[in-house]
Design a protein around this motif. Structure first.
Motif, mmCIF file in Angstrom:
data_model
loop_
_atom_site.group_PDB
_atom_site.id
_atom_site.type_symbol
_atom_site.label_atom_id
_atom_site.label_comp_id
_atom_site.label_asym_id
_atom_site.label_seq_id
_atom_site.Cartn_x
_atom_site.Cartn_y
_atom_site.Cartn_z
ATOM 1 N N ASP A 72 0.839 -1.193 0.000
ATOM 2 C CA ASP A 72 0.000 0.000 0.000
ATOM 3 C C ASP A 72 0.879 1.249 0.000
ATOM 4 O OD1 ASP A 72 1.016 0.235 2.534
ATOM 5 O OD2 ASP A 72 -0.806 -0.450 3.542
ATOM 6 N N SER A 73 0.247 2.400 0.133
ATOM 7 C CA SER A 73 0.982 3.658 0.061
ATOM 8 C C SER A 73 1.954 3.841 1.203
ATOM 9 C CB SER A 73 -0.004 4.836 0.022
ATOM 10 O OG SER A 73 -0.845 4.806 1.185
ATOM 11 N N GLY A 101 -7.476 2.582 -2.382
ATOM 12 C CA GLY A 101 -6.282 3.417 -2.263
ATOM 13 C C GLY A 101 -5.288 3.107 -3.372
#
Length: 455
Positions: free
Chosen positions: A84-85, A132
Motif C-alpha cells: 500500500d501507500s 487506495g
C-alpha cells in the motif's frame, strides 16, 4: 611473412570485422527483444495480480476465476509483492528484500518501472483502486529467453571461428591465384643475367596492374641491355683509341733505343712521342668530359643564364684561333624584339664547348671552304645552324654518327676520335635542346641546334 599469407590474414581480418559487427548488431537486437517480451509478460502478471487481489470484490466470480487460472502458472523464480501507500505488504508476504530497495519510492513519481539485474527482471506498477493506491512488484528470471541468447552466442561463436578458418584458407587460395603471374615473372626474371639481357618476362593479356608491371620490367631490361651494350662498345672503342697512341709511342721508343742514334733522330723520336702523348691527353680529356656527362655529374647551375648570340660569337672567335685557315661567317636572321629573349637557362662554358666541337667538325671536314653559322627565332625557340660545304655524311652512316667513337668511312683520313659530336649532343640535351643533322655526300652538312626559350 609471404605476401600470400599477408593477403590471407588481411582478408581474414576484414571478414572477422564484418562478422563481429553483424553478430554484435544481431545479438543486441535479440537481447533487446527478449527483454521487451519478458517485461511485457511481467506487466501482464502485475495486471493479473491487481485483478485477482484488488478487483476481486468488483468482478464476477467467472472473471475472478479466469484471472486465478492465468495466475496459477508461475514464472521461474518469481516474486510477487503488493504494497500500500505506506509500504506495508498486502495480500502477499514477499519481503521487500527480494526487490530493488529504491523501487517503491520511485513508483511515487513513475507509474511504471522496468529493471534488469543480471538474469532477473523486475516490473513495478502504480495501481489506483477504490481502497487506495497500491504498488505491485513482480520479479522473475526469464530462463528460456536467456538460454536462447546463450545458444545464439554459441552459434555465433561457432560461425565466427568456422568463417575465419574458411576465410583464411580461401584467402590463401585466392592470393595464390592472384599472385601466380607474379611468380611467373619472378621465375623468368631469375634467368636474366648479364649474359641474358635479351630475355624478357612474359606479358599477360589481362591489361591489369601485373601486366603493367611486366611491361615496365621489360622496358627496364631493354634500357639496361642498351646501356650494357653501349658500355661494352665504349670500353672496346676507348681501349682501341687509347692503345693506338701508346703502341706508337712504345714502338718509337723501342726503335730508337735499339742502338745508339744521332741527336737529330732522338729529337725526332721525342717530338713523335710528344705528339702521340698530346693525342692521348686529348682523348683522355674528351673521355672524362663525356663520362661526367653520362654519369650526370655535370648539372646546370641553379639560376645560371647565357646569351646564345654571345656564346656563338665566342665559339667562332675561339675557332679562328684554333683553325686560322677556316672561313667562318655569322648570319643573324629574325630575332625577337626583346633581346633578353635570347637569354637561356644553362651553363655558358658547356654550351660554348658544344658549339666549338660542332664548328670544329664543320671546318675540319670542309677543307677550308666557307662555314656559315646562322641564328634565327621562330616564335617559341631559337634555331642555330652550322652549315659547311664539306665531304658530307653517307645515308648509311647517319644513324650511327651519334655513337661514341664512331667515324664515317669518308672521315677516316681526317684527325679525330669520334667523341666531339656525342659530347656536343649530350650538352645540348642537357640544355633541353636537340641536334638535327642533314647531310649529303660531297655537298656538305647542316647541324641544326634547336633550343627552347626560357619561360
Amino acid at each position: 611473412m609471404s605476401i600470400r599469407n599477408k593477403l590471407a590474414l588481411q582478408f581474414t581480418l576484414l571478414v572477422a570485422l564484418l562478422l563481429l559487427g553483424s553478430f554484435g548488431v544481431i545479438y543486441y537486437l535479440a537481447e533487446q527483444s527478449t527483454e521487451r517480451v519478458f517485461a511485457q509478460r511481467l506487466l501482464e502478471r502485475a495486471q493479473l495480480a491487481a485483478a485477482l487481489f484488488l478487483e476481486a470484490d468488483e468482478q464476477s466470480r467467472t472473471a475472478t476465476e479466469k484471472a486465478r487460472q492465468r495466475f496459477i502458472h508461475e514464472l521461474p523464480d518469481e516474486y510477487l509483492g503488493i504494497y500500500d501507500s505506506n509500504g506495508k505488504s498486502r495480500f502477499t508476504k514477499e519481503p521487500l528484500q527480494h526487490f530493488p530497495p529504491d523501487l517503491l519510492p520511485r513508483l511515487a513519481q513513475q507509474p511504471q518501472i522496468v529493471l534488469r539485474q543480471g538474469d532477473r527482471q523486475t516490473v513495478g506498477i502504480l495501481y489506483h483502486d477504490n481502497q487506495g493506491d497500491f504498488r505491485i512488484l513482480v520479479s522473475a528470471v526469464y530462463v528460456g529467453g536467456w538460454e536462447r541468447l546463450a545458444y545464439l552466442r554459441l552459434v555465433m561463436g561457432s560461425v565466427l571461428i568456422t568463417g575465419l578458418a574458411l576465410s583464411f584458407g580461401l584467402g590463401r587460395l585466392f592470393a595464390k591465384s592472384a599472385l601466380e603471374p607474379v611468380r611467373h615473372v619472378v621465375q623468368h626474371a631469375q634467368r636474366i643475367g648479364a649474359s641474358g639481357l635479351h630475355l624478357r618476362v612474359p606479358v599477360g593479356t589481362s591489361h591489369d596492374e601485373l601486366t603493367e608491371l611486366a611491361e615496365t620490367f621489360n622496358l627496364m631490361i631493354q634500357r639496361l641491355e642498351a646501356a650494357f651494350q653501349q658500355q661494352q662498345s665504349f670500353i672496346a672503342n676507348a681501349s682501341h683509341e687509347l692503345r693506338t697512341p701508346l703502341t706508337a709511342m712504345i714502338g718509337e721508343m723501342d726503335i730508337i733505343l735499339n742502338r745508339p742514334r744521332s741527336a737529330e733522330m732522338y729529337q725526332e723520336a721525342l717530338q713523335s712521342s710528344l705528339a702521340e702523348a698530346q693525342k692521348l691527353k686529348d682523348i683522355t680529356n674528351r673521355l672524362l668530359q663525356l663520362a661526367q656527362l653520362n654519369a650526370d655529374e655535370a648539372t646546370l647551375p641553379m639560376g645560371g643564364t647565357l646569351r646564345l648570340d654571345e656564346v656563338l660569337y665566342e665559339a667562332c672567335e675561339e675557332m679562328t684561333l684554333v683553325q686560322p685557315g677556316c672561313s667562318l661567317s655569322i648570319q643573324v636572321g629574325e630575332l625577337p624584339d626583346d633581346a633578353e629573349q635570347l637569354t637561356l637557362p644553362g651553363d655558358r662554358n658547356l654550351l660554348r664547348l658544344a658549339l666549338t666541337n660542332l664548328i670544329n667538325n664543320a671546318c675540319k671536314f670542309s677543307d677550308n671552304r666557307p662555314v656559315v653559322c646562322t641564328l634565327n627565332y621562330d616564335g617559341k625557340r631559337l634555331v642555330l645552324c652550322i652549315i659547311d660545304q664539306g665531304i658530307g655524311i653517307a645515308p648509311e652512316d647517319l644513324p650511327h654518327i651519334r655513337q661514341t667513337f664512331f667515324r664515317a668511312g669518308n672521315a677516316l683520313d681526317f684527325s679525330g676520335f669520334g667523341v666531339g659530336l656525342p659530347l656536343a649532343i649530350k650538352i645540348i640535351s642537357l640544355h633541353g635542346g636537340e641536334l638535327e643533322i642533314d647531310s649529303e655526300v660531297h655537298k656538305g652538312t647542316t647541324m641544326r641546334v634547336v633550343l627552347p626559350l626560357a619561360g
